[in-house]
Write a protein that holds these residues in place. Structure first.
Motif, PDB file in Angstrom:
ATOM      1  N   GLU A 200       0.834  -1.205   0.000  1.00  0.00           N
ATOM      2  CA  GLU A 200       0.000   0.000   0.000  1.00  0.00           C
ATOM      3  C   GLU A 200       0.869   1.256   0.000  1.00  0.00           C
ATOM      4  OE1 GLU A 200      -2.447  -0.454   3.412  1.00  0.00           O
ATOM      5  OE2 GLU A 200      -3.822  -1.897   2.472  1.00  0.00           O
ATOM      6  N   THR A 203       2.419   1.612  -3.389  1.00  0.00           N
ATOM      7  CA  THR A 203       1.427   2.103  -4.341  1.00  0.00           C
ATOM      8  C   THR A 203       1.198   3.595  -4.158  1.00  0.00           C
ATOM      9  OG1 THR A 203       0.320  -0.050  -4.362  1.00  0.00           O
ATOM     10  CG2 THR A 203      -0.952   1.852  -5.150  1.00  0.00           C
ATOM     11  N   SER A 204       1.109   4.009  -2.874  1.00  0.00           N
ATOM     12  CA  SER A 204       0.894   5.427  -2.573  1.00  0.00           C
ATOM     13  C   SER A 204       2.067   6.272  -3.064  1.00  0.00           C
ATOM     14  CB  SER A 204       0.714   5.610  -1.063  1.00  0.00           C
ATOM     15  OG  SER A 204       0.571   6.972  -0.736  1.00  0.00           O
ATOM     16  N   THR A 206       4.139   5.515  -5.488  1.00  0.00           N
ATOM     17  CA  THR A 206       4.101   5.520  -6.958  1.00  0.00           C
ATOM     18  C   THR A 206       3.096   6.542  -7.465  1.00  0.00           C
ATOM     19  OG1 THR A 206       4.694   3.178  -7.014  1.00  0.00           O
ATOM     20  CG2 THR A 206       3.714   4.101  -9.000  1.00  0.00           C
ATOM     21  N   GLU A 207       1.922   6.564  -6.811  1.00  0.00           N
ATOM     22  CA  GLU A 207       0.891   7.521  -7.230  1.00  0.00           C
ATOM     23  C   GLU A 207       1.366   8.953  -7.006  1.00  0.00           C
ATOM     24  OE1 GLU A 207      -2.475   6.372  -4.942  1.00  0.00           O
ATOM     25  OE2 GLU A 207      -3.028   4.682  -6.261  1.00  0.00           O
ATOM     26  N   ASN A 208       2.021   9.188  -5.859  1.00  0.00           N
ATOM     27  CA  ASN A 208       2.541  10.545  -5.574  1.00  0.00           C
ATOM     28  C   ASN A 208       3.605  10.960  -6.578  1.00  0.00           C
ATOM     29  OD1 ASN A 208       0.869  10.903  -3.352  1.00  0.00           O
ATOM     30  ND2 ASN A 208       2.352  10.041  -1.905  1.00  0.00           N
ATOM     31  N   GLN A 210       3.872   9.832  -9.658  1.00  0.00           N
ATOM     32  CA  GLN A 210       3.187  10.105 -10.930  1.00  0.00           C
ATOM     33  C   GLN A 210       2.506  11.478 -10.904  1.00  0.00           C
ATOM     34  OE1 GLN A 210       0.609   6.743 -11.316  1.00  0.00           O
ATOM     35  NE2 GLN A 210       2.185   5.433 -12.260  1.00  0.00           N
ATOM     36  N   MET A 211       1.902  11.803  -9.737  1.00  0.00           N
ATOM     37  CA  MET A 211       1.231  13.088  -9.600  1.00  0.00           C
ATOM     38  C   MET A 211       2.244  14.237  -9.682  1.00  0.00           C
ATOM     39  SD  MET A 211      -1.230  14.396  -6.488  1.00  0.00           S
ATOM     40  CE  MET A 211      -2.211  12.904  -6.678  1.00  0.00           C
ATOM     41  N   CYS A 214       3.325  14.711 -13.216  1.00  0.00           N
ATOM     42  CA  CYS A 214       2.321  15.439 -13.995  1.00  0.00           C
ATOM     43  C   CYS A 214       2.362  16.935 -13.676  1.00  0.00           C
ATOM     44  CB  CYS A 214       0.923  14.889 -13.710  1.00  0.00           C
ATOM     45  SG  CYS A 214       0.649  13.230 -14.363  1.00  0.00           S
TER      46      CYS A 214
END
Length: 223
Positions: A200, A203-204, A206-208, A210-211, A214
């Motif tokens: 988890e 994943t968090s 990785t999402e951060n 990616q954010m 961007c």
């Protein structure tokens, strides 16, 4: 050939059955051969020997068939144990030797591989009652001499010690095994939770990332 993982219940049951079957087969073959010598010495009738032979070798044969059909069959232990008790009963009532009682010790040791407290209690209680019945029968038939009485005391003491201490030992081993398994299950659950938490977090992150990428791209375009 890779070793079986005996921490898996099915593999453990297969290993226990195989060990008990091999040991019981060796025991019954040796007993069958030993009592055949009594026939050759005219100490036992041939018909009587065939009954003894049947009670001796039929249970292991049945157990081997069950093992071939389903190697982890839990009933095998009861076929071997109860089958031997039938043989043991017939042997004690027909044997001229006062030492025949000791065979229960061999089989009691063999079935400890199952760490089955209920089975051990059944064997211990039955063997005690049976040997007491034999002593009472001999006393009623013709009385007991001083030597025979001493032998009877040894027999009863042996069976009591074997049964009580065997049951206590198996109970302790079963308790230790149960607690060890519970601890292993707890550690596995904790490991799974830790792995889940790690996934988890990963994943968090990785999402951060990616954010942030961007946002960096957007900022770059704006600049």
């Amino acid at each position: 050939m890779a070793k079986r993982d005996l921490s898996i219940k099915k593999n453990a049951d297969i290993s226990r059955n195989k060990t008990a079957l091999i040991c019981m087969t060796i025991t019954t073959v040796m007993l069958a051969a030993a009592y055949f010598l009594e026939v050759l010495k005219d100490a036992r009738e041939l018909g009587d020997y065939f009954i003894l032979l049947a009670t001796c070798i039929v249970p292991p044969i049945i157990a081997w068939v069950m093992y071939i059909l389903k190697k982890d069959n839990v009933v095998i232990r009861y076929v071997l144990s109860v089958g031997f008790l039938v043989f043991y009963t017939y042997l004690l009532f027909t044997s001229a030797s006062a030492l025949a009682f000791c065979y229960i010790g061999v089989v009691f040791v063999i079935v400890t591989v199952y760490v089955d407290l209920k089975l051990s209690i059944i064997m211990g209680v039955y063997s005690f009652i049976l040997n007491v019945a034999i002593v009472v029968k001999n006393a009623l038939d013709g009385g007991l001499t001083a030597d025979e009485l001493a032998n009877a005391e040894i027999v009863i003491a042996f069976v009591i010690f074997l049964s009580v201490f065997g049951i206590v030992s198996i109970s302790k081993v079963a308790q230790i095994g149960k607690e060890t398994a519970a601890k292993a299950d707890l550690q596995r659950d904790q490991s799974e939770k830790l792995l889940q938490t790690t996934m988890e977090v990963a994943t968090s992150i990785t999402e951060n990332i990616q954010m942030a990428a961007c946002e960096s791209e957007t900022l770059g375009k704006a600049i």
